[in-house]
Design a protein around this motif. Structure first.
Motif, PDB file in Angstrom:
ATOM      1  N   ARG A 174       0.831  -1.205   0.000  1.00  0.00           N
ATOM      2  CA  ARG A 174       0.000   0.000   0.000  1.00  0.00           C
ATOM      3  C   ARG A 174       0.863   1.252   0.000  1.00  0.00           C
ATOM      4  NH1 ARG A 174      -2.674   2.632   4.824  1.00  0.00           N
ATOM      5  NH2 ARG A 174      -4.311   3.987   3.983  1.00  0.00           N
TER       6      ARG A 174
ATOM      7  N   LEU B 142       2.542   1.775  -3.499  1.00  0.00           N
ATOM      8  CA  LEU B 142       1.587   2.339  -4.458  1.00  0.00           C
ATOM      9  C   LEU B 142       1.297   3.807  -4.137  1.00  0.00           C
ATOM     10  CD1 LEU B 142      -0.944  -0.621  -4.786  1.00  0.00           C
ATOM     11  CD2 LEU B 142       0.715   0.139  -6.488  1.00  0.00           C
TER      12      LEU B 142
ATOM     13  N   SER C  53      -9.806   7.275 -11.162  1.00  0.00           N
ATOM     14  CA  SER C  53      -9.561   6.182 -10.212  1.00  0.00           C
ATOM     15  C   SER C  53     -10.782   5.300  -9.952  1.00  0.00           C
ATOM     16  CB  SER C  53      -9.021   6.726  -8.884  1.00  0.00           C
ATOM     17  OG  SER C  53      -9.959   7.570  -8.261  1.00  0.00           O
TER      18      SER C  53
ATOM     19  N   GLY D 179     -11.266  -3.428  -9.776  1.00  0.00           N
ATOM     20  CA  GLY D 179     -10.546  -4.180  -8.753  1.00  0.00           C
ATOM     21  C   GLY D 179     -11.450  -4.712  -7.669  1.00  0.00           C
TER      22      GLY D 179
ATOM     23  N   LEU E 278      -2.486   3.984  -9.453  1.00  0.00           N
ATOM     24  CA  LEU E 278      -1.736   3.540  -8.271  1.00  0.00           C
ATOM     25  C   LEU E 278      -2.518   3.797  -6.997  1.00  0.00           C
ATOM     26  CD1 LEU E 278       1.911   4.673  -9.164  1.00  0.00           C
ATOM     27  CD2 LEU E 278       0.868   2.417  -9.412  1.00  0.00           C
TER      28      LEU E 278
ATOM     29  N   GLY F  97      -5.199   1.235  -6.528  1.00  0.00           N
ATOM     30  CA  GLY F  97      -4.647   0.011  -5.944  1.00  0.00           C
ATOM     31  C   GLY F  97      -4.459   0.135  -4.448  1.00  0.00           C
TER      32      GLY F  97
END
Length: 301
Positions: A83, A86, A113, A120, A168, A171
């Motif tokens: 985490r 990213l 995002s 995801g 990023l 994620g």
């Protein structure tokens, strides 16, 4: 689903939405503070990033005092490290983007995002992504496109940097949601601030360490306090609601940043901003309203 369970879910979603608004306001304050530090204070980006997160860590330490060393207990250190990697990568791409893209346009581009998060959340978190959530996110993104105007001559390849940063950060958001299944919100917030500090320090030393001027400390303190508050509110929101549900509320950061920047700096976007911002806000409010209506219908069933 029982009436009690439905009421709890509805209350949790509304609480998470409120936390996302609080986090958005805090992040808007952070952006204005950082822009002030760079444009008026003359501080370097690496200096700002280090002191911002180091001071945020200092202000977050009372969480350890309140909850004890248990707040630092974790069984998933690899996810915490991933985490932070990213998040740090997103920050660096964001800083690079701001050197070429206007702030309000960069923020609008970063709102891609939700697409990464929705994908995801469905693929990795096995969350149910409803058509309402997808539709509201697309509606808000169309509002962002109106503001960005990719068909104009001002649109350049540098605009891809905020999009890469958004991927990023998406994620990192998914990892945050996964961590909330087994970790305390206090631990998640503290580990981000704790592990980001050495990364930012290395970049700071690499660019030439220099103490901020005396008149720059106050704005750095403000940025540190708001960063700590924003990270904690964001983590609490992900602890009580689905990542896909929360994403449309990320769109609120655009009007919040623009309005606050307008008040502080007098930067006024062009006319295309206003209808686009309205669509973004309406998309977020629509999701919240639909979730509440869904909860009431289920309770009556």
């Amino acid at each position: 689903m029982s009436q009690t369970t439905s009421a709890i879910l509805k209350s949790s979603n509304l609480s998470a939405a409120a936390l996302m608004v609080v986090a958005g306001l805090a992040f808007a304050g952070v952006n204005v503070a950082l822009q002030w530090a760079g444009m008026i204070g003359g501080l370097s980006s690496t200096s700002i990033a280090f002191w911002q997160y180091f001071l945020a860590l200092i202000f977050a330490l009372p969480l350890i005092w309140r909850h004890g060393l248990g707040a630092m207990r974790t069984g998933r250190p690899v996810l915490h490290i991933a985490r932070v990697v990213l998040s740090a990568g997103g920050v660096q791409l964001w800083i690079m983007a701001l050197a070429h893209v206007p702030l309000w346009q960069a923020i609008a581009l970063s709102m891609t995002s939700p697409f990464f998060v929705l994908a995801g959340a469905s693929l990795f978190l096995r969350e149910r992504v409803s058509l309402t959530r997808i539709g509201a996110t697309i509606f808000g993104f169309i509002g962002a496109l109106i503001i960005i105007a990719p068909w104009s001559e001002q649109f350049t390849l540098h605009a891809l940097l905020p999009i890469a940063a958004a991927a990023l950060w998406a994620g990192a958001s998914l990892i945050t949601k996964e961590l909330t299944k087994s970790e305390r919100p206090e631990s998640i917030a503290l580990y981000l601030l704790l592990l980001l500090t050495p990364v930012n320090l290395a970049l700071y030393l690499g660019s030439g360490f220099a103490w901020p001027p005396s008149d720059g400390w106050m704005i750095l303190l403000v940025a540190g306090v708001l960063t700590a508050a924003a990270q904690y509110a964001l983590t609490r929101a992900y602890a009580v609601a689905d990542a896909s549900y929360l994403q449309p509320f990320e769109d609120l950061k655009l009007p919040l940043n623009i309005i606050l920047g307008w008040v502080v700096f007098g930067f006024a976007p062009d006319a295309g901003f206003w209808p686009g911002a309205a669509m973004i806000v309406l998309g977020s409010l629509y999701v919240m309203g639909r979730e509440g209506t869904s909860g009431r219908r289920t309770a009556k069933a």
